[in-house]
Design a protein around this motif. Structure first.
Motif, short mmCIF file in Angstrom:
data_model
loop_
_atom_site.label_atom_id
_atom_site.label_comp_id
_atom_site.label_asym_id
_atom_site.label_seq_id
_atom_site.Cartn_x
_atom_site.Cartn_y
_atom_site.Cartn_z
N ARG A 182 0.82 -1.22 0.00
CA ARG A 182 0.00 0.00 0.00
C ARG A 182 0.85 1.27 0.00
NH1 ARG A 182 -5.58 -1.10 1.24
NH2 ARG A 182 -5.78 -3.32 1.57
N ILE A 183 2.02 1.20 0.56
CA ILE A 183 2.92 2.35 0.51
C ILE A 183 3.58 2.45 -0.86
CG2 ILE A 183 5.11 3.29 1.38
CD1 ILE A 183 4.22 2.32 4.18
N LEU A 184 4.02 1.31 -1.39
CA LEU A 184 4.83 1.30 -2.61
C LEU A 184 4.02 1.18 -3.90
CD1 LEU A 184 7.51 -1.08 -1.15
CD2 LEU A 184 7.88 1.32 -1.79
N ASN A 185 2.88 0.50 -3.84
CA ASN A 185 2.05 0.27 -5.03
C ASN A 185 2.82 -0.49 -6.11
OD1 ASN A 185 -0.45 0.41 -6.27
ND2 ASN A 185 0.03 2.30 -7.35
N ASP A 186 3.69 -1.40 -5.67
CA ASP A 186 4.48 -2.21 -6.60
C ASP A 186 4.71 -3.58 -5.95
OD1 ASP A 186 6.43 -2.20 -9.09
OD2 ASP A 186 7.52 -3.09 -7.40
N GLU A 187 4.24 -4.63 -6.59
CA GLU A 187 4.32 -5.97 -6.01
C GLU A 187 5.75 -6.45 -5.78
OE1 GLU A 187 2.02 -8.83 -8.18
OE2 GLU A 187 0.18 -7.65 -8.02
N ASP A 188 6.61 -6.28 -6.78
CA ASP A 188 7.99 -6.76 -6.65
C ASP A 188 8.72 -6.05 -5.52
OD1 ASP A 188 7.66 -8.54 -8.74
OD2 ASP A 188 8.42 -7.15 -10.25
N THR A 189 8.59 -4.74 -5.46
CA THR A 189 9.26 -3.99 -4.41
C THR A 189 8.67 -4.33 -3.04
OG1 THR A 189 9.60 -2.23 -6.03
CG2 THR A 189 10.10 -1.71 -3.75
N ALA A 190 7.37 -4.55 -3.00
CA ALA A 190 6.73 -4.94 -1.72
C ALA A 190 7.25 -6.30 -1.26
CB ALA A 190 5.21 -4.96 -1.88
N HIS A 191 7.48 -7.21 -2.18
CA HIS A 191 8.07 -8.51 -1.82
C HIS A 191 9.50 -8.33 -1.29
CE1 HIS A 191 5.00 -11.43 -2.86
NE2 HIS A 191 4.77 -10.76 -3.97
N ASP A 192 10.25 -7.43 -1.90
CA ASP A 192 11.59 -7.14 -1.41
C ASP A 192 11.55 -6.59 0.01
OD1 ASP A 192 12.62 -7.95 -3.84
OD2 ASP A 192 12.94 -5.90 -4.60
N VAL A 193 10.60 -5.69 0.26
CA VAL A 193 10.45 -5.11 1.60
C VAL A 193 10.01 -6.19 2.58
CG1 VAL A 193 9.03 -3.53 2.99
CG2 VAL A 193 10.07 -2.74 0.85
N LEU A 194 9.15 -7.09 2.15
CA LEU A 194 8.74 -8.21 3.00
C LEU A 194 9.97 -9.00 3.46
CD1 LEU A 194 6.24 -10.02 4.01
CD2 LEU A 194 6.68 -11.34 1.93
N GLN A 195 10.81 -9.34 2.51
CA GLN A 195 12.02 -10.10 2.83
C GLN A 195 12.95 -9.29 3.74
OE1 GLN A 195 14.11 -11.69 -0.56
NE2 GLN A 195 15.93 -12.10 0.63
N ASP A 196 13.18 -8.03 3.41
CA ASP A 196 14.05 -7.18 4.23
C ASP A 196 13.52 -7.03 5.65
OD1 ASP A 196 15.57 -6.84 1.94
OD2 ASP A 196 14.91 -4.77 1.59
N THR A 197 12.21 -6.94 5.77
CA THR A 197 11.58 -6.80 7.09
C THR A 197 11.87 -8.01 7.96
OG1 THR A 197 9.84 -5.36 6.23
CG2 THR A 197 9.39 -6.50 8.32
N TYR A 198 11.67 -9.21 7.41
CA TYR A 198 11.89 -10.41 8.22
C TYR A 198 13.36 -10.64 8.52
CZ TYR A 198 7.02 -11.39 8.27
OH TYR A 198 5.68 -11.28 8.51
N VAL A 199 14.24 -10.26 7.62
CA VAL A 199 15.67 -10.36 7.92
C VAL A 199 15.97 -9.50 9.15
CG1 VAL A 199 17.99 -9.72 7.13
CG2 VAL A 199 16.44 -10.96 5.60
N LYS A 200 15.47 -8.27 9.15
CA LYS A 200 15.71 -7.37 10.29
C LYS A 200 15.03 -7.88 11.55
CE LYS A 200 15.96 -2.74 11.88
NZ LYS A 200 17.25 -2.14 11.89
N VAL A 201 13.79 -8.37 11.42
CA VAL A 201 13.07 -8.89 12.59
C VAL A 201 13.86 -10.03 13.22
CG1 VAL A 201 11.03 -10.21 13.30
CG2 VAL A 201 10.76 -8.14 11.92
N PHE A 202 14.29 -10.98 12.42
CA PHE A 202 14.99 -12.14 12.97
C PHE A 202 16.38 -11.79 13.51
CE2 PHE A 202 12.17 -14.72 9.96
CZ PHE A 202 11.17 -14.82 10.92
N GLN A 203 16.99 -10.76 12.95
CA GLN A 203 18.29 -10.32 13.46
C GLN A 203 18.16 -9.53 14.76
OE1 GLN A 203 19.88 -8.02 10.20
NE2 GLN A 203 20.93 -9.78 9.30
N GLU A 204 17.09 -8.76 14.89
CA GLU A 204 16.97 -7.81 16.00
C GLU A 204 15.97 -8.22 17.09
OE1 GLU A 204 18.83 -5.02 16.23
OE2 GLU A 204 19.86 -5.52 14.36
N ILE A 205 15.25 -9.32 16.92
CA ILE A 205 14.18 -9.65 17.86
C ILE A 205 14.70 -9.84 19.28
CG2 ILE A 205 14.18 -12.15 17.46
CD1 ILE A 205 11.01 -11.86 17.61
#
Length: 176
Positions: free
Chosen positions: A39-62
């Motif tokens: 909803r922020i990006l309005n682009d599926e591919d970039t949203a998938h990239d953000v999804l991946q980046d988010t979980y990398v950070k979550v699992f590193q920083e939890i």
């Protein structure tokens, strides 16, 4: 997010780097994170990239999460910030002179979520992002402005502009 509860024991397993627990957390929250990014990006591919980046950070920083009950809010904040980082080059914030003009919140027509989603996706990137952060995710203008590198007044004017555009576009879509 699904109605499943994320209990403290799952968070403890994720902190311990348990792969099954990480996958379970991912499965429980991926739709929420992807939806926010899209909803922020309005682009599926970039949203998938953000999804991946988010979980990398979550699992590193939890392990640094001081309040496990805030996990969902924390994840959404990470996703929103990652999406804003990716989209900053799309933004062209202009000072809008209509900061003080208020948009009438009362809307007399019926419309469904798909129509609203279509109207939101049609907003200019800068207005859409402010709308998502402030009106949908509940960030105060001060925090949204800080994330986006703009003034608080610009955030307010962009939100007002987004609301005006949404009202106009929804009326147009309803007449079609």
């Amino acid at each position: 997010m699904e109605k499943q509860q994320i209990d403290y024991s799952l968070i403890e397993l994720v902190i311990a780097q348990d792969r099954k627990a990480q996958f379970q957390l991912f499965e429980m929250t991926k739709r929420m994170v992807y939806s926010l990014a899209f909803r922020i990006l309005n682009d599926e591919d970039t949203a998938h990239d953000v999804l991946q980046d988010t979980y990398v950070k979550v699992f590193q920083e939890i392990r640094n999460l001081k309040h496990p009950e805030a996990l969902i809010s924390w994840m959404k904040t990470i996703a929103a910030r990652k999406a804003v980082e990716r989209a900053k080059r799309q933004f062209e914030f202009e000072e809008l002179s209509a900061v003080d003009e208020r948009v009438e919140d009362h809307f007399e027509a019926w419309f469904d979520a798909e129509l609203l989603d279509q109207a939101i996706r049609s907003l200019p990137p800068s207005s859409r992002t402010v709308f998502m952060l402030v009106a949908v995710e509940g960030y105060p203008h001060q925090e949204a402005a800080r994330m986006l590198g703009i003034s608080e007044n610009t955030s307010k004017s962009q939100l007002n502009y987004a609301r005006k555009l949404l009202k106009t576009r929804i009326k147009t879509l309803l007449q079609a």
